[in-house]
Design an enzyme around this catalytic site. Sequence first.
Site, PDB file in Angstrom:
ATOM      1  N   LYS A  99       0.833  -1.209   0.000  1.00 38.90           N
ATOM      2  CA  LYS A  99       0.000   0.000   0.000  1.00 38.90           C
ATOM      3  C   LYS A  99       0.862   1.250   0.000  1.00 38.90           C
ATOM      4  O   LYS A  99       0.647   2.178  -0.795  1.00 38.90           O
ATOM      5  CB  LYS A  99      -0.922  -0.020   1.218  1.00 38.90           C
ATOM      6  CG  LYS A  99      -1.902   1.149   1.275  1.00 38.90           C
ATOM      7  CD  LYS A  99      -2.816   1.043   2.488  1.00 38.90           C
ATOM      8  CE  LYS A  99      -3.686  -0.188   2.407  1.00 38.90           C
ATOM      9  NZ  LYS A  99      -4.632  -0.303   3.551  1.00 38.90           N
ATOM     10  N   ARG A 101      -3.477   3.123   8.670  1.00 36.45           N
ATOM     11  CA  ARG A 101      -3.811   1.866   7.994  1.00 36.45           C
ATOM     12  C   ARG A 101      -2.578   0.974   7.893  1.00 36.45           C
ATOM     13  O   ARG A 101      -1.463   1.453   7.704  1.00 36.45           O
ATOM     14  CB  ARG A 101      -4.337   2.132   6.578  1.00 36.45           C
ATOM     15  CG  ARG A 101      -5.565   3.012   6.498  1.00 36.45           C
ATOM     16  CD  ARG A 101      -5.891   3.307   5.043  1.00 36.45           C
ATOM     17  NE  ARG A 101      -6.961   4.264   4.875  1.00 36.45           N
ATOM     18  CZ  ARG A 101      -8.246   3.942   4.697  1.00 36.45           C
ATOM     19  NH1 ARG A 101      -8.590   2.676   4.670  1.00 36.45           N
ATOM     20  NH2 ARG A 101      -9.161   4.871   4.550  1.00 36.45           N
ATOM     21  N   GLY A 105      -8.235  -6.916   4.854  1.00 37.30           N
ATOM     22  CA  GLY A 105      -9.048  -6.970   6.061  1.00 37.30           C
ATOM     23  C   GLY A 105      -8.440  -7.727   7.211  1.00 37.30           C
ATOM     24  O   GLY A 105      -9.058  -7.835   8.274  1.00 37.30           O
ATOM     25  N   MET A 137      -5.584  -7.084   8.923  1.00 39.51           N
ATOM     26  CA  MET A 137      -4.958  -6.263   9.952  1.00 39.51           C
ATOM     27  C   MET A 137      -5.792  -5.014  10.173  1.00 39.51           C
ATOM     28  O   MET A 137      -6.812  -4.801   9.532  1.00 39.51           O
ATOM     29  CB  MET A 137      -3.519  -5.949   9.570  1.00 39.51           C
ATOM     30  CG  MET A 137      -2.622  -7.174   9.618  1.00 39.51           C
ATOM     31  SD  MET A 137      -0.947  -6.830   9.082  1.00 39.51           S
ATOM     32  CE  MET A 137      -1.174  -6.424   7.368  1.00 39.51           C
ATOM     33  N   ARG A 156      -3.811  -1.260  -5.867  1.00 38.28           N
ATOM     34  CA  ARG A 156      -3.055  -2.502  -5.696  1.00 38.28           C
ATOM     35  C   ARG A 156      -3.452  -3.451  -6.814  1.00 38.28           C
ATOM     36  O   ARG A 156      -4.502  -3.260  -7.449  1.00 38.28           O
ATOM     37  CB  ARG A 156      -3.330  -3.144  -4.341  1.00 38.28           C
ATOM     38  CG  ARG A 156      -4.784  -3.504  -4.116  1.00 38.28           C
ATOM     39  CD  ARG A 156      -5.025  -3.981  -2.700  1.00 38.28           C
ATOM     40  NE  ARG A 156      -6.444  -4.193  -2.442  1.00 38.28           N
ATOM     41  CZ  ARG A 156      -6.957  -4.424  -1.238  1.00 38.28           C
ATOM     42  NH1 ARG A 156      -6.176  -4.467  -0.186  1.00 38.28           N
ATOM     43  NH2 ARG A 156      -8.252  -4.606  -1.081  1.00 38.28           N
ATOM     44  N   HIS A 195     -16.031  -7.479   2.220  1.00 44.24           N
ATOM     45  CA  HIS A 195     -15.010  -8.374   2.778  1.00 44.24           C
ATOM     46  C   HIS A 195     -15.245  -9.810   2.332  1.00 44.24           C
ATOM     47  O   HIS A 195     -14.328 -10.514   1.910  1.00 44.24           O
ATOM     48  CB  HIS A 195     -15.024  -8.283   4.306  1.00 44.24           C
ATOM     49  CG  HIS A 195     -14.067  -9.211   4.985  1.00 44.24           C
ATOM     50  ND1 HIS A 195     -14.413 -10.490   5.371  1.00 44.24           N
ATOM     51  CD2 HIS A 195     -12.759  -9.064   5.323  1.00 44.24           C
ATOM     52  CE1 HIS A 195     -13.378 -11.072   5.927  1.00 44.24           C
ATOM     53  NE2 HIS A 195     -12.360 -10.237   5.914  1.00 44.24           N
ATOM     54  N   SER A 228      11.579 -43.339 -11.326  1.00 37.59           N
ATOM     55  CA  SER A 228      10.535 -42.364 -11.012  1.00 37.59           C
ATOM     56  C   SER A 228      10.378 -42.314  -9.499  1.00 37.59           C
ATOM     57  O   SER A 228      10.308 -43.359  -8.835  1.00 37.59           O
ATOM     58  CB  SER A 228       9.216 -42.765 -11.675  1.00 37.59           C
ATOM     59  OG  SER A 228       8.226 -41.796 -11.430  1.00 37.59           O
ATOM     60  N   CYS A 278       6.399 -39.148  -9.732  1.00 36.01           N
ATOM     61  CA  CYS A 278       5.019 -39.547  -9.986  1.00 36.01           C
ATOM     62  C   CYS A 278       4.138 -39.554  -8.747  1.00 36.01           C
ATOM     63  O   CYS A 278       3.004 -40.010  -8.796  1.00 36.01           O
ATOM     64  CB  CYS A 278       4.964 -40.926 -10.646  1.00 36.01           C
ATOM     65  SG  CYS A 278       5.684 -42.246  -9.651  1.00 36.01           S
ATOM     66  N   TYR A 303      10.249 -35.475 -16.413  1.00 32.82           N
ATOM     67  CA  TYR A 303       8.796 -35.285 -16.364  1.00 32.82           C
ATOM     68  C   TYR A 303       8.297 -35.355 -14.927  1.00 32.82           C
ATOM     69  O   TYR A 303       8.964 -35.879 -14.031  1.00 32.82           O
ATOM     70  CB  TYR A 303       8.070 -36.339 -17.216  1.00 32.82           C
ATOM     71  CG  TYR A 303       8.175 -37.755 -16.697  1.00 32.82           C
ATOM     72  CD1 TYR A 303       7.244 -38.261 -15.791  1.00 32.82           C
ATOM     73  CD2 TYR A 303       9.202 -38.606 -17.124  1.00 32.82           C
ATOM     74  CE1 TYR A 303       7.343 -39.560 -15.315  1.00 32.82           C
ATOM     75  CE2 TYR A 303       9.301 -39.901 -16.661  1.00 32.82           C
ATOM     76  CZ  TYR A 303       8.369 -40.379 -15.753  1.00 32.82           C
ATOM     77  OH  TYR A 303       8.464 -41.665 -15.268  1.00 32.82           O
TER      78      TYR A 303
END
Length: 905
Positions: free
Chosen positions: A23, A93, A102, A104, A335, A451, A759, A826, A846
Site C-alpha cells: 500500500k 492503515r 481486512g 490487519m 493494488r 469483505h 521415477s 510420480c 517429467y
Amino acid sequence: MLPRWIQLFHQGSADDRDRLGGKGANLAEMTNLGLPVPPGFTITTNACRAYLENDRCTPSGLWDEVRNALAEVERRTNRRFGDPACPLLLSVRSGAKHSMPGMMDTVLNIGLTDATLPGLAALYDERLALDCARRLQQMFGTVVLGLPAREYEAVLAKFAGVGGQTDRLDLTARRQLLAAFTAIPALHGLAIPDDPFAHLEQAITAVFASWNTPRAVAYRRSQGIADDLGTAVNVQAMVFGNVGADSATGVAFTRDPNTGAAGLFGEVLVDAQGEDVVAGIRTPQPIASMAAEPRLRPAYDQLLEIAGRLERHFRDMQDMEFTVERGKLWLLQTRTGKRTAQAAIRIAIDQAEEGLIDRAAAVRRVEPAQLERQLHPNLDESQPLSVIASGLPASPGAASGRVVFDPLEARQRGEQGEAVILVRRETSADDFPGMERAQGILTARGGMTSHAAVVARGIGKPAVTGCAEIEIDEAAGTFTAGEVVVHEGDEVTIDGSTGRVILGHVRTIPAGLGGETAKLLAWADRFRHLAVRANADTPADAARAREFGAEGIGLCRTEHMFFGDGRIDLVRDMILAESTSEREQVLVALEALQVEDFAGIFRAMDGYPVTIRTLDPPLHEFLPRDDEEVARFATRRGLTTAEVRTRIDAHRESNPMLGHRGCRLGITFPEITAMQARAVYRAALDCTADGVIVEPEVMIPFVSDAEELRLQREVVVSVAERLFAETGRRVPVKIGTMIEVPRAALLADRIAAHADFISFGTNDLTQTTFGLSRDDSGRFLPDYVAQGILPSDPFQTLDRSGVGRLIEIATTLGYQARPDLKVGLCGEHGGEPSAVAFCDDLGIDYVSCSPYRVPIARLAAAQAALASPDGSSSLSDGKIEGAAKSEQERSFAHVGDGNAIGYLD
C-alpha cells in the site's frame, strides 16, 4: 539522508515494497505520478519488526520522526493536527508487502477530540463531525483498546436498527449515539485519551500488533506468506466521503474481477466513509451510477482516466479505493486486484493481445492455484432447482453444505471433513478461519467488493453476498427466505456464478478447459522444459488426462484395477492359494482382465508413453475383513471359516507398509510379475496390430537394492521376448523402478545399471524418509506446522531439505551412471507447483500427477522455466536435449493453437 523509520509519500516508489509495504509503495508511486493522493507518510516494516522483536517497544526515535513527518503533512494540507479551529484528522492503515485484505487493523479520524470536534463541524457540518466521532470511538475502542465489538453493535442497533444504518438519524439521535459510544470504555475501566498525539501513537502500535492477530496468522498460513515480514503503517490525511450528496466512497477495478471483462467495475456509496463499502453495512450502487449524478460525474470521468493510466503504468488490473469529497476525487489506494480464476486467465490473455504485456508475462501472471479453481464443479442445470433467494454473484463456483452461522463452528466442522455453508449478515476479518474451512459463504449484506467477496475470491471459495432476500436470526438458528425457513444444519447450495441460493444438495458437473484457458496453456507449453504426465488407472481417467494435456501416463497403479466388479474374489483366490499351480490358474483369469484394462489405456494414450507399475501394496489390503466377507469367501471356496482365517492370519503383518509388498511380492511370487508383464505386452501387441502407437514402460516398485530390480527385470524381459517370438511382432521394452525408500535413492547409480528410467514415488519416499505414517500423521502434523517445526505438511508440499535432497542425490547419481536415463516424479507432489519448480531446477524429464492437476503442472512447469536465469535447467549437461525434449515436442500435437505454435519465431 532519508529518515530511519519513516518515508513521506513523495520520497518512495513502487519498487520499495519490502520497506513500504504494498500500500505504501503504491501510494508513493501514485503521488509521484501527480495523482490526487491525500498527503501522508509510511512507517516502514523495519519499525514493525523492531517493535515485535523488542517485546512490543517502539524503536528509539520513531515518535520524533512521526512529528517531523506530520509537520510536512500539515504544511501540504494547510491544517494542523490538534488545532481546535482547523483540525487535521488522520487515517492509520496497515500495509504489508503482500495484500492481506481486512486481516490487519485500521483506525480512522485520528485526532478528533472534544476540543477539535467544533472545528471539524465548522469546516463541514455538525452531522459529519458527529458521524466521524462516532466512528473513531468504535474503531479506537475495538482496535486499540480491544473492547468487544458486540457492545458497540448492540448500542448501534438500538439507534439505527440491526443494519446499523445511521444516515437517517437526526442530530439529536447522533449526539445520543456518540454519548453512548463514549461511555463504553469506562465500563471496562478504560478511556480514550484526549491528546491527539496519544491517539496517533496508540493507533500506530495497534496496527503493528495486528500483524500477529490469529486471523492475520491464519491468512498468512493459507496464502504461504512469511511471518517475519511485518507490516508498514500508512498515516494519511483524512478526506471525507460522508459530507453529503456530492461526496462518496467506493472501490473500483480497472477490469471485472469476476469475468475479466475490460471496463471499470466497482461500487460506490454516496455520503459514506470507506469502511462502509467493505463492511457491507449498506448495499452499494454500481460505480456507473456516478455518471448519472451531475455532482459526481466529473469525479467519475476523472476516475475513468486514472484507471486506464494506472493499469498501463502497473501493467496489471488495479483495485482502487477512492473518496469523493465535495466533488473532488481522491485516490486512497491502488493494488493489484484479486480476481477469480476465470478473470485471471482472461485478463492475462487480453493484456498480452493488447500489447500491454508479452506472452511470457501472461503465463507468469496466472497462479497455478487459480487454474486449479477453474476445474471446480458447476451446477448441473438439468435437475430441478429449488431457488429460494438470489444475491450478488461474488465468487464463482458452486457448493453444497449444511448451514452454519458461527465462524468458529464452521472451522471446527470443516476441519472434521464436514461440508458447511457459512451464513452471515456480513463477514469481518475475524471470520476468516471459518470462511477458509467452509465450502462456501452466503451473506445478507455487502456488495461485490465487500469483505466476504474479496476474501472468497482470494481463497477460491464460492460466495453469494448482498442477499437481501434472506433474514438471519442467529439466536433462533434460522434464516428465512420468503416463506421458507432454513434451520442450522439444513443443507443448501449456493451458486457463486449466478447469485442463487438453492434449497438442498445439488449435483455438480466438472468444469473443462476451454477457450482462453487452453490458449494460455498452449503458450505455457512453449516455455516449459518438463513433460507432464498423469497418474491414471482406467481408460476413462487416461482419456480425461489426455484432454487436460497429459503427455503420457507416469503411473498406472495395477492394484486399483483389482477392485472392480467380481475381480476382488479372483485376487483373494490368488493370495490365499496354497500352491503355485493353484495360484497360476487364478492368474490366467486375472491376466485376461488386465489385458483389457491395459489395452483401453494404451488406446486412450495413443502415441504417448504409459508407465505401468506392478503390484505394490501389501496383500492384506485385498483380503476379507469382517465376518460376513470371510463367510462368503469360505462358502464360495468350499472351506470353513476357520480355514479361511488361518490362511488370512498367515499373511498378517505388524507393519505391512514396510513389509511384504512391491518388488518383494514379485520376488516371492514371480508368477504374479510374469502375469502382469504378459498382460502389458499382450495388450500392447494387440493395440499395435490396430495401428495404435504404444510405448509401454514397466515399473518395479519399492526397490531398495539393485539386485531386486535385476531379478524382476529378468522376469519381465523373459515374458516379453517369448510373446514377441510367438507373434513375430515387437514393441519397445522399457523397464524401470519407483524410488520410494532412502536406500534406493542413495544407490541410484547401481540401480540405474538395470533401469531404463527411475521415477520418484514421493508419497512413500516422504513417509520412509520422515518415518511418518501418512495415514496417522494427520493427528499431529498440524501442530508441527502451527508451531513452526515444519513449514508445511510434507505430504502436501515437497520437503526440499530432506526428501528433496534424496531426489537430488539420486538424480545426479542416476545420470552419472547412465546418461540416457529418464527420470520422473510420480507422487501427488507432481502437481504441486513448488515441487514442479524443484524438478525443473534438477533437470529431470517429467512429472506425473492426477488428471485434474495436469493443467496446473503444465503452467507451473512453464513458470519454473521462465524463472530460471537462462531459461534452462541447472543441470544443463545435455540431458534435456535428449529424451525429455523429444517427449516435450510430442506434446504440441494436441495443443491446437496456431498462435502458440509459432510464437517463438
